[in-house]
Design an enzyme around this catalytic site. Structure first.
Site: not given
Lengths: 486, 96, 481
Positions: A78, A153, A177
């Site tokens: 990420k 996210s 997330s």
């Protein structure tokens, strides 16, 4: 079987056994990214050269008789994890030019384990979002239905693994997330106990809630990766100095006799009936395996969303003050004075949702409002924590849905922040209490994945993973791949 | 809690965020809705409850030995800086 | 009718703690490095980095707390103070707010009239220092040097107990002495290691409630503190007597103009939004740890001065001067130790001649060109009558200039005292013979001339004759037969 259909554990075994080289595996995934990323927008940066270097090094290590379970296995990070010499954007214009001079602990540990870095994945800006629509780099599409969101996210990581552009990816979870995108894309996503995984090098959103973790194809892969990234780090004061169990070897613990708590508040109004049915079916699987299902109530839990939307913005408003256009990141053109430098660099560098949260946080901490909002939320946080504590004196794990609905359409909830926030209604509690939690796929509703959430007491990652693994031995939802990406 | 434009302008200044006139009404609306939403917290009975700042209540701060192990990496660290002169980070003139 | 005004002063002293590394990072804290070479990722507030607390800074804060008889908190909490300023990299300063590490201490100061006064210390908390803004030579820009960012500070907050600039100075000096005794701060005010903010207000004498106060920032010398407070008091009294009222504000002292002026930049909508720093956990100090810190404390200035008075028979004043710095006290005790006593003699020499040389050359006692060992060598020669006190002054000067020991100089210059009474008697006889008129005058009643004969004898012996013996002989021989 094509390489991308293999799990991370299988790829590791195959590379070690000499069935294929790490370089072959890396090239295969780089090709898939090359062909598929335009459709999904899952990657912000693809590190093809770096991947091949990593892969050759892994192959050399294997040849030399070295290496472990993850040596040569490709993955994606990420874009919230700082990676030295590589762009780290956090999905923001503010950091669109930011090359980190250092590696996050998670990045360092996975590199040391011999993994191969494919690239950095797209995400909601500064991890603030539940749909990946707040990214400066544009929305990510759900491989199950490209008109729908992958969740957020960690949406880029979720889409990348779901479409098998990467066998596994890292994520972070502040209010869901990891788990929510895992649920919406049919993955197994684990958020460990707060303090289990070092936050060093993970760009902070809400420091008392943020926790790094993994989006994987199965509990087995998740266990393998978590084992590599977990553990004490002296650079993070909130990192817990406790030994890390070998998660992957403890997956086969039986669920027979396990007391499973079903939280009444998770099955009320707002839960999509078909999603609820899929979760109920999963609970029946546990019953058939010999688990004892106990219904219980956590009365303060319905307040977790409002609590979160005070605590998280408060912390974020302070955490994001360092982005001021002075030492790194975006700076506006020709600032006329210091105030102009600050307000324009930040006004132009941050997107609307980030600004909204910074302002919410600024407000709830400001003189005259602190007690009514921030302090009150911290007290309610304690009530929620006490609810969980009490629950874990009665049961071993808690089971329920991860999200109230399957993936929604891109653009469907952007106009109303509250509707968007309520998507995290089942996931936020574990962050407020710092509990380990996982989402595993448990069905398809109209061709869209549904997630089953497993929540355990502090440091019970092994149990949470074993509970998911037991289910995955009985079912094959976790092996389903979006038809367009098989 | 309904915020006024003036409230939002003040918050934006405190947070050092430039909000344009076009953006302002949108923030006035959404921030008001968010505050209204979180106000349901006031319904919770929290009389003697301690505020919880941290999820691991039993953990205490670890102390680091006093060893200056860091060395100079100014050149590397300043590669990300928008404006540097003579090793200093440059900002518009600050008047005290 | 004239109103009598009472001045109310509280000080916030910032003492940089003398750790080797910063409070939340492993960067060095040495002063004077090139800009930003001692600013690491944590000091720069880079994305993703985290603070880890320096244990030595905590130990130093505890030393201070115990030394002022305060409570060292079993549990204290770090908080963020949020504001934007270019020398504050994270946009917040890590400090302590609701739960500081030290509370409720006191120190005693001695006033001009010799009376003691107790000043309360409300709290002392740990925090990080900011960087520095440089405005020279950069045209329309300001340059930021973050070497100082993250240096540990102990902010020592007094009660508003001081009633004059003199009291404020006495208090500040007392804290300055204390932190150096405790070896927690080098006290270097020029480098900013020890500085203070003064909260000043005035009220009608006898009134109970305080007047509106102004905070004067960043005073880094005792002289500035005195001047700034005196200026500020006059300013406030003038405003009030002119029918105006005081605006609570932050003011800056301008040493070139000897005045304070409003710092408007600090006034705009300051709302620090303190909240507990989620990157740091509660600081918990165990009783055993605190007791070990207590056991490691040195003898403190007040205790030491008390002992100098009680055991050594020094005056309060002398004891105060000799304990004003740990170095002076160590020097004094070193000389006394080597001599095995002679407390008053040693005190006089250190406070008199030696300190004269130190002042002349602008040296601290630790830099003295005559160390304690050497001074004791000189004083030993006074005690054993080898030289007189007067000759000793001459020897001291020669020691200071040459770096030689007392005995080497006494021998080289032939300064050994004449104690042979036969030899002195011969000189006395010669002096009487060559000054018949004065002798006659003395004998006819001019007693004052006794001193003249002493002088002549000392002159004739080059000052080496034992003064007591000279006196005795003259008393016997001058009156004649």
């Amino acid at each position: 079987m094509s390489l991308h259909l293999k799990s991370a554990a299988e790829l590791g075994r195959g590379i070690r056994a000499g069935e294929y080289s790490s370089e072959e595996v890396a090239r295969h995934f780089l090709d898939r990214i090359d062909q598929g990323n335009d459709r999904l927008n899952a990657f912000v940066t693809v590190t093809a050269e770096r991947a091949l270097e990593d892969a050759r090094r892994a192959d050399a290590a294997i040849k030399a008789g070295e290496g472990g379970a993850l040596t040569g296995v490709p993955l994606a990070h990420k874009d919230i994890f700082c990676t030295s010499k590589i762009l780290t954007t956090c999905g923001s214009k503010m950091l669109s030019n930011f090359v980190s001079p250092y590696d996050a602990t998670v990045v360092e540990r996975l590199a040391a384990a011999g993994t191969v870095l494919l690239g950095k994945t797209n995400m909601d800006e500064f991890a603030m979002g539940s749909s990946n629509e707040t990214s400066f780099y544009g929305p990510v599409r759900n491989p199950w239905d490209e008109n729908r969101v992958p969740g957020g996210s960690s949406g880029g990581s979720a889409a990348a693994v779901a479409a098998r552009l990467a066998p596994v990816a890292t994520g972070t979870d502040t209010g869901g997330s990891i788990r929510q995108p895992a649920a919406l894309t049919g993955l197994t996503g684990v958020k460990p106990t707060y303090g289990r995984v070092s936050r060093y090098g993970m760009i902070a959103f809400a420091s008392s809630l943020d926790q790094g973790g993994v989006l994987a194809q199965s509990a087995e892969d998740a266990a393998l990766l978590l084992e590599a990234i977990a553990g004490f780090d002296p650079r993070d004061s909130t990192s817990v100095d406790a030994p890390v169990p070998a998660y992957a070897t403890q997956l086969d613990r039986p669920v027979k006799g396990l007391k499973v708590g079903i939280i009444r508040e998770f099955f009320g109004e707002g839960l999509d009936p078909a999603t609820g049915d899929a979760v109920q079916a999963a609970l029946e699987v546990y019953r058939s395996l010999g688990a004892e299902l106990v219904e219980l109530s956590l009365p303060a839990l319905p307040l977790s969303v409002p609590t979160y939307y005070v605590v998280a913005p408060a912390e974020c408003s302070s955490n994001l003050s360092r982005f001021d256009g002075v030492r790194f990141g975006y700076r506006c053109e020709d600032p006329k004075d210091l105030l102009d430098l600050y307000t324009r660099s930040r006004g132009e560098g941050f997107g609307a949702e980030v600004k909204r949260r910074i302002m919410t946080g600024t407000y709830v901490l400001s003189a005259g409002y602190y007690d009514a909002y921030y302090l009150k939320a911290q007290k309610v946080r304690n009530l929620i924590n006490a609810d969980f504590k009490r629950a874990f004196t009665e049961v071993d794990v808690l089971l329920g849905p991860t999200c109230p609905t399957p993936a929604f359409g891109i653009g469907a909830k952007v106009d109303d922040p509250i509707t968007m926030y309520l998507n995290d209604i089942y996931t936020i509690g574990a962050n407020l209490a710092g509990l380990p939690a996982l989402s595993a796929p448990c069905g398809l509703v109209d061709g869209l994945p549904v997630g089953l959430q497993v929540i355990g007491p502090h440091f019970a990652e092994s149990r949470v993973l074993a509970v998911a693994h037991a289910y995955q031995r009985e079912t094959d939802w976790h092996r389903r791949i979006p038809p367009a990406w098989a | 809690m309904t915020l006024t434009r003036r409230d939002v302008e003040n918050i934006a200044l405190l947070a050092r965020l430039r909000i344009t006139d076009e953006e302002l009404p949108g923030y006035v609306g959404s921030l008001s809705r968010i505050l209204e939403f979180v106000e349901q917290l006031s319904s919770a009975e929290t009389g003697e409850v301690e505020p919880m700042a941290h999820p691991l209540e039993d953990q205490v701060q670890r102390l680091r030995p006093d060893e200056p192990t860091e060395t100079d990496h100014r050149e590397l660290y300043q590669r990300n800086a928008p404006a540097v002169e003579a090793g200093l980070y440059i900002v518009p003139k600050v008047i005290e | 009718m004239t109103i009598e005004w009472e001045v109310v002063i509280g000080l916030e002293i910032h003492a940089q703690l003398a750790t080797r590394s910063k409070i939340f990072s492993a960067s060095p804290t040495a002063f004077g490095a090139a800009p930003n070479v001692q600013a690491n990722l944590v000091d720069l507030g880079y994305p993703g980095v985290l603070p880890v607390l320096n244990g030595e800074a905590v130990r130093m804060a505890a030393r201070f707390g115990l030394a002022v008889g305060g409570k060292v908190a079993r549990r204290s909490v770090f908080a963020r103070k949020n504001y934007f300023y270019p020398d504050l990299p994270k946009g917040y300063q890590i400090s302590q707010y609701e739960l500081p590490v030290v509370e409720d201490g006191t120190v005693d100061i001695v006033l001009d009239d010799g009376l003691r006064k107790t000043i309360g210390i409300t709290r002392a908390h740990l925090e990080e220092d900011a960087g520095k803004s440089l405005h020279e030579g950069l045209g329309a820009h300001t340059g930021i040097d973050l070497n100082r960012a993250g240096t540990p500070l102990l902010e020592i907050v007094s009660e508003p107990d001081m009633r004059s600039a003199r009291e404020a100075i006495a208090y500040m000096k007392k804290i300055h002495t204390l932190v150096r005794y405790l070896e927690i701060c080098d006290g270097n005010m020029q480098e900013g290691s020890f500085r203070c903010d003064a909260n000043v207000s005035v009220r009608h004498k006898g009134k109970h409630e305080y007047g509106t106060r102004c905070e004067i920032k960043n005073l880094n010398s005792f002289r500035y503190v005195e001047k700034a407070i005196n200026y500020e008091v006059t300013r406030q009294v003038d405003i009030l007597e002119g029918g105006g009222s005081i605006v609570q504000e932050t003011r800056l002292f301008d040493p070139d103009r000897n005045e304070t002026r409003s710092m408007r930049s600090k006034e705009e909508a300051n709302d620090y939004r303190y909240f507990p720093d989620p990157d740091l956990l509660p600081l918990v100090l165990e009783d055993g740890w605190i007791e070990r810190v207590r056991a490691s404390l040195p003898e403190l200035p007040d205790e030491k001065a008390g002992r100098f008075v009680g055991e050594f028979g020094l005056s309060e004043y002398d004891a105060g001067v000799l304990t004003a710095s740990r170095e002076t006290a160590a020097y004094y005790e070193g000389v006394v130790g080597a001599l095995g006593g002679e407390h008053k003699l040693v005190a006089n020499w250190i406070m008199g001649d030696l300190s004269g040389f130190l002042n002349r050359d602008g040296l601290e006692i630790g830099q003295s060109r005559i160390d304690a060992e050497r001074l004791s060598g000189l004083l030993r020669r006074i005690v054993d009558d080898t030289i007189s006190g007067k000759i000793a002054k001459e020897v001291l000067e020669a020691m200071w200039e040459s770096g030689l020991g007392a005995d080497e100089i006494i021998d080289a210059k032939g300064l050994r005292q004449i104690t042979d009474s036969g030899a002195i008697e011969r000189v006395v006889a010669e002096v009487m013979e060559s000054n018949p008129r004065q002798l006659a005058d003395f004998r006819s009643g001019k007693d004052k001339l006794f001193g003249f004969f002493v002088g002549q004898v000392m002159k004739a012996t080059g000052g080496k004759a034992n003064p007591a013996q000279v006196n005795e002989l003259l008393k016997r021989l001058l009156p004649g037969g």
